[in-house]
Design an enzyme around this catalytic site. Structure first.
Site, PDB file in Angstrom:
ATOM      1  N   HIS A  24       0.818  -1.218   0.000  1.00  0.00           N
ATOM      2  CA  HIS A  24       0.000   0.000   0.000  1.00  0.00           C
ATOM      3  C   HIS A  24       0.851   1.267   0.000  1.00  0.00           C
ATOM      4  O   HIS A  24       0.404   2.342   0.394  1.00  0.00           O
ATOM      5  CB  HIS A  24      -1.006  -0.019   1.163  1.00  0.00           C
ATOM      6  CG  HIS A  24      -2.240  -0.782   0.794  1.00  0.00           C
ATOM      7  ND1 HIS A  24      -2.188  -1.961   0.084  1.00  0.00           N
ATOM      8  CD2 HIS A  24      -3.550  -0.536   0.992  1.00  0.00           C
ATOM      9  CE1 HIS A  24      -3.418  -2.393  -0.120  1.00  0.00           C
ATOM     10  NE2 HIS A  24      -4.272  -1.551   0.417  1.00  0.00           N
ATOM     11  N   ASP A  73      -6.153   4.547  10.146  1.00  0.00           N
ATOM     12  CA  ASP A  73      -7.570   4.694   9.779  1.00  0.00           C
ATOM     13  C   ASP A  73      -8.044   3.471   9.005  1.00  0.00           C
ATOM     14  O   ASP A  73      -9.145   2.979   9.190  1.00  0.00           O
ATOM     15  CB  ASP A  73      -7.769   5.911   8.866  1.00  0.00           C
ATOM     16  CG  ASP A  73      -7.478   7.204   9.579  1.00  0.00           C
ATOM     17  OD1 ASP A  73      -7.438   7.201  10.814  1.00  0.00           O
ATOM     18  OD2 ASP A  73      -7.277   8.218   8.878  1.00  0.00           O
ATOM     19  N   GLU A  97      -9.494  13.475  15.268  1.00  0.00           N
ATOM     20  CA  GLU A  97      -8.977  13.703  13.906  1.00  0.00           C
ATOM     21  C   GLU A  97      -9.726  14.891  13.328  1.00  0.00           C
ATOM     22  O   GLU A  97     -10.525  15.540  14.012  1.00  0.00           O
ATOM     23  CB  GLU A  97      -9.194  12.474  13.014  1.00  0.00           C
ATOM     24  CG  GLU A  97      -8.167  11.386  13.182  1.00  0.00           C
ATOM     25  CD  GLU A  97      -8.029  10.501  11.948  1.00  0.00           C
ATOM     26  OE1 GLU A  97      -8.605  10.831  10.873  1.00  0.00           O
ATOM     27  OE2 GLU A  97      -7.356   9.465  12.045  1.00  0.00           O
TER      28      GLU A  97
HETATM   29  P1  FAD Z   1       4.230  -1.896   1.999  1.00  0.00           P
HETATM   30  O1  FAD Z   1       3.729  -0.828   1.110  1.00  0.00           O
HETATM   31  O2  FAD Z   1       4.154  -3.263   1.516  1.00  0.00           O
HETATM   32  O3  FAD Z   1       5.718  -1.561   2.477  1.00  0.00           O
HETATM   33  C1  FAD Z   1       6.081  -0.280   2.924  1.00  0.00           C
HETATM   34  C2  FAD Z   1       7.580  -0.245   3.238  1.00  0.00           C
HETATM   35  O4  FAD Z   1       7.838  -1.039   4.379  1.00  0.00           O
HETATM   36  C3  FAD Z   1       8.447  -0.832   2.120  1.00  0.00           C
HETATM   37  O5  FAD Z   1       9.674  -0.168   2.098  1.00  0.00           O
HETATM   38  C4  FAD Z   1       8.636  -2.267   2.555  1.00  0.00           C
HETATM   39  O6  FAD Z   1       9.822  -2.818   2.041  1.00  0.00           O
HETATM   40  C5  FAD Z   1       8.692  -2.120   4.054  1.00  0.00           C
HETATM   41  N1  FAD Z   1       8.154  -3.291   4.752  1.00  0.00           N
HETATM   42  C6  FAD Z   1       6.989  -3.921   4.536  1.00  0.00           C
HETATM   43  N2  FAD Z   1       6.847  -4.922   5.418  1.00  0.00           N
HETATM   44  C7  FAD Z   1       7.950  -4.920   6.187  1.00  0.00           C
HETATM   45  C8  FAD Z   1       8.406  -5.709   7.271  1.00  0.00           C
HETATM   46  N3  FAD Z   1       7.687  -6.717   7.750  1.00  0.00           N
HETATM   47  N4  FAD Z   1       9.597  -5.415   7.815  1.00  0.00           N
HETATM   48  C9  FAD Z   1      10.348  -4.390   7.367  1.00  0.00           C
HETATM   49  N5  FAD Z   1       9.981  -3.623   6.337  1.00  0.00           N
HETATM   50  C10 FAD Z   1       8.790  -3.875   5.757  1.00  0.00           C
HETATM   51  N6  FAD Z   1      -0.745   5.222   7.324  1.00  0.00           N
HETATM   52  C11 FAD Z   1      -0.996   5.690   8.555  1.00  0.00           C
HETATM   53  O7  FAD Z   1      -0.072   5.910   9.339  1.00  0.00           O
HETATM   54  N7  FAD Z   1      -2.280   5.933   8.953  1.00  0.00           N
HETATM   55  C12 FAD Z   1      -3.338   5.680   8.153  1.00  0.00           C
HETATM   56  O8  FAD Z   1      -4.469   5.901   8.558  1.00  0.00           O
HETATM   57  C13 FAD Z   1      -3.101   5.160   6.862  1.00  0.00           C
HETATM   58  N8  FAD Z   1      -4.114   4.859   6.024  1.00  0.00           N
HETATM   59  C14 FAD Z   1      -3.853   4.370   4.779  1.00  0.00           C
HETATM   60  C15 FAD Z   1      -4.919   4.055   3.937  1.00  0.00           C
HETATM   61  C16 FAD Z   1      -4.676   3.547   2.669  1.00  0.00           C
HETATM   62  C17 FAD Z   1      -5.840   3.186   1.786  1.00  0.00           C
HETATM   63  C18 FAD Z   1      -3.351   3.394   2.222  1.00  0.00           C
HETATM   64  C19 FAD Z   1      -3.083   2.915   0.849  1.00  0.00           C
HETATM   65  C20 FAD Z   1      -2.282   3.714   3.039  1.00  0.00           C
HETATM   66  C21 FAD Z   1      -2.527   4.198   4.335  1.00  0.00           C
HETATM   67  N9  FAD Z   1      -1.485   4.506   5.211  1.00  0.00           N
HETATM   68  C22 FAD Z   1      -1.754   4.966   6.472  1.00  0.00           C
HETATM   69  C23 FAD Z   1      -0.095   4.367   4.778  1.00  0.00           C
HETATM   70  C24 FAD Z   1       0.483   3.031   5.182  1.00  0.00           C
HETATM   71  O9  FAD Z   1       0.672   2.988   6.579  1.00  0.00           O
HETATM   72  C25 FAD Z   1       1.868   2.816   4.563  1.00  0.00           C
HETATM   73  O10 FAD Z   1       1.818   2.982   3.203  1.00  0.00           O
HETATM   74  C26 FAD Z   1       2.360   1.426   4.918  1.00  0.00           C
HETATM   75  O11 FAD Z   1       3.711   1.321   4.592  1.00  0.00           O
HETATM   76  C27 FAD Z   1       1.597   0.417   4.123  1.00  0.00           C
HETATM   77  O12 FAD Z   1       1.705  -0.840   4.697  1.00  0.00           O
HETATM   78  P2  FAD Z   1       1.945  -2.066   3.757  1.00  0.00           P
HETATM   79  O13 FAD Z   1       1.818  -3.235   4.631  1.00  0.00           O
HETATM   80  O14 FAD Z   1       1.103  -2.045   2.554  1.00  0.00           O
HETATM   81  O15 FAD Z   1       3.474  -1.791   3.401  1.00  0.00           O
END
Ligand code: FAD
Length: 515
Positions: A88, A153, A267
């Protein structure tokens, strides 16, 4: 240190991997998990603006597999490894061009336990780094009546993904970001070592990895603090036409973070003072039977209005009149526009899963899978009024096709030993521009939206605002240096210790694979 700095990524430096390296690499890893080739999932992310060609998408069976993958990658001069949570990210942060992408979603064990923490019996949940917060919520609440204290969120994000950044929502003013609610982790470092870390054990690894943008290790397990899960939530929205009144009230509420008598969630968002179907008046009511009466908006109001969003937790056994009394005592001190107040009762689970309903709707109308040039910032309290004037009231006065969040957070709730960087001062604001538009030509070209983001960042720079990008994205070393400011050397030292070959998280484009 100087020699190490020479390996830092140069702008637009391509990552290379000879085709002939591919076969020995993959066949030599003896994994319990599986390897997938040509996975479209591993090549994309939620941002939908980057496309890479990974060598393989690996579904590990445990941290031993991840250690093997990292150690093996270390033997190839240009091989990198990206942990992919739920993908994400917006700008390819979880991608690895010509490298290995690890599907963290296979590491998702969830186990609630009672432990002794700082001399007290405490409930915690041990969670695999690839578990979705939504899965954690359901397991903890439905099976144990317990819940983590700090959320995002939207809960379709992995534990490791949010801990690598911060993880914030309306509870963060009280409990800090998610990174402040983890007391132990299992991490596989860029050296391939599996380390159990906490504030007392391998504490440098612990704090490096939290907010560390995936640069120092892969989080395979996190131990998250729990609290008794509330049963019900009173969710309230209050409209403001004046930004100073909005921020005064929001800051008053978050300043009571240590008091029992405050809301449990604070918020807020900006919306347009018109009938725009997405960003306008109708984005405020919480139920379909509630209406927004625009005649109540003062005639001197500008092109945008503000909505404070608060929530109070309570239980079924609480007297409704007692809940009302707490709510009225708090709301009674706030200066919102009379008559523009909306509220709703719902279960705690419904409240935390509220964005899931928006996801289902967005998927149905095609905007979930379109590109998302989102911009997230932390802006210092000292500059938020000017930001409102120059950005919300000028550049964004017509809306963005999705939520425009702006709400205060407290620096003292973040641990400055983690790798996250924040603006100066105790109070700063999260600004999230969550653009949802139909793909071009039905919606605007994505380049136009990206250049609007650039214009916003440039205005912040030109006006000397104290701000940081949340989920930062830079293509040059200079950009990263400025982002980290006086924390840059600490970040580089941590990299040299825990991932000296710069194998991990190449999609962040901070360091270049070396040796
Ligand atoms: P990814 O996109 O898969 O990875 C993000 C980064 O972390 C990459 O560099 C990856 O290599 C690294 N990574 C992933 N997993 C691990 C692991 N296990 N160990 C070490 N590194 C790792 N953020 C907020 O703070 N609050 C919110 O309310 C919020 N709402 C969101 C709503 C939506 C619809 C979206 C798309 C994003 C939102 N986000 C929010 C942002 C979100 O927290 C970050 O984009 C987060 O990184 C996404 O998590 P992911 O699991 O998809 O990570």
């Amino acid at each position: 240190m100087i020699a190490y700095l020479e390996y830092l990524l140069q702008e637009n430096q391509p990552e290379t991997m000879a085709e002939s390296d591919e076969i020995p690499l993959l066949s030599a890893i003896d994994l319990r998990g599986t390897i997938e080739h040509n996975s479209p999932l591993a090549a994309t992310d939620f941002g939908g603006m980057q496309n890479t060609k990974p060598l393989a998408f690996i579904h590990p069976a445990g941290s031993d597999d991840i250690s093997k993958i990292i150690r093996h990658a270390g033997r190839f001069s240009s091989m990198t490894v990206a942990a992919r949570g739920n993908g994400h990210s917006i700008n390819g942060q979880a991608m690895s061009n010509n490298g290995l992408v690890v599907n963290m979603k296979t590491i998702k064990k969830i186990c609630v336990k009672r432990i002794n923490f700082r001399g007290n019996a405490t409930y915690v949940v041990d969670v695999g780094g690839g578990a979705l917060w939504e899965e954690v919520l359901k397991r903890c609440v439905l099976e144990h009546g317990l819940a983590p204290r700090s959320w995002t969120d939207y809960l379709g994000l992995t534990v490791g993904g949010t801990l690598s950044n911060g993880g914030v929502s309306g509870q963060a003013f009280r409990h800090g970001p998610q990174t402040s609610n983890v007391i132990e982790m299992e991490v596989v470092t860029g050296n391939g070592e599996v380390v159990i870390c906490s504030e007392n054990q391998s504490s440098d690894v612990f704090y490096s990895v939290l907010g560390g943008l995936g640069q120092f290790g892969v989080i395979t397990r996190a131990r998250v603090l729990l609290q008794p899960a509330p049963e019900l939530v009173r969710w309230i929205r209050l409209v403001y036409s004046n930004f100073d009144e909005y921020t005064n009230d929001a800051e008053f509420l978050v300043s009571r973070s240590e008091s029992d008598e405050s809301f449990d969630y604070v918020e807020g968002f900006v919306f347009t003072n018109n009938d725009d179907p997405v960003n306008g008046w109708q984005s405020v009511p919480l139920n379909s039977d509630q209406i927004f009466d625009p005649t109540l908006v003062p005639c001197y109001a500008g092109p945008v209005l503000y909505c404070l969003e608060v929530a109070l937790h309570y239980s079924k056994s609480d007297e409704p009149s007692a809940v009302d009394m707490v709510v009225e005592r708090l709301v009674g001190r706030l200066s919102f526009v009379e008559g523009l107040r909306y509220e709703r009762e719902l279960s705690y689970m419904e409240f935390l899963l509220r964005v899931k309903r928006d996801e289902q709707q967005a998927r149905a109308n095609g905007i979930w899978d379109a590109p998302h040039p989102w911009l997230n910032l932390f802006v210092s309290k000292t500059d938020i009024a000017a930001f409102n004037h120059l950005i919300f009231n000028q550049i964004l006065s017509h809306g963005i096709g999705g939520p425009m969040l702006v709400y205060p957070l407290l620096r003292s709730k973040w641990d400055n030993r983690t790798s996250a960087v924040l603006p100066e001062g105790e109070v700063f604001y999260l600004v999230a521009l969550l653009r949802f538009t139909l793909p071009y030509p039905k919606g605007p070209p994505v380049e136009e939206l990206i250049s609007q983001n650039d214009e916003i960042i440039n205005r912040c720079i030109r006006n000397g605002f104290d701000f940081k990008l949340y989920f930062p994205h830079y293509n040059s070393e200079e950009g990263w240096k400025q982002h980290f400011g006086n924390q840059w050397s600490r970040f580089v030292e941590r990299k040299a210790k825990y991932d000296p070959k710069a194998i991990l998280a190449p999609g962040q484009k901070i360091f270049r694979r070396n040796r």
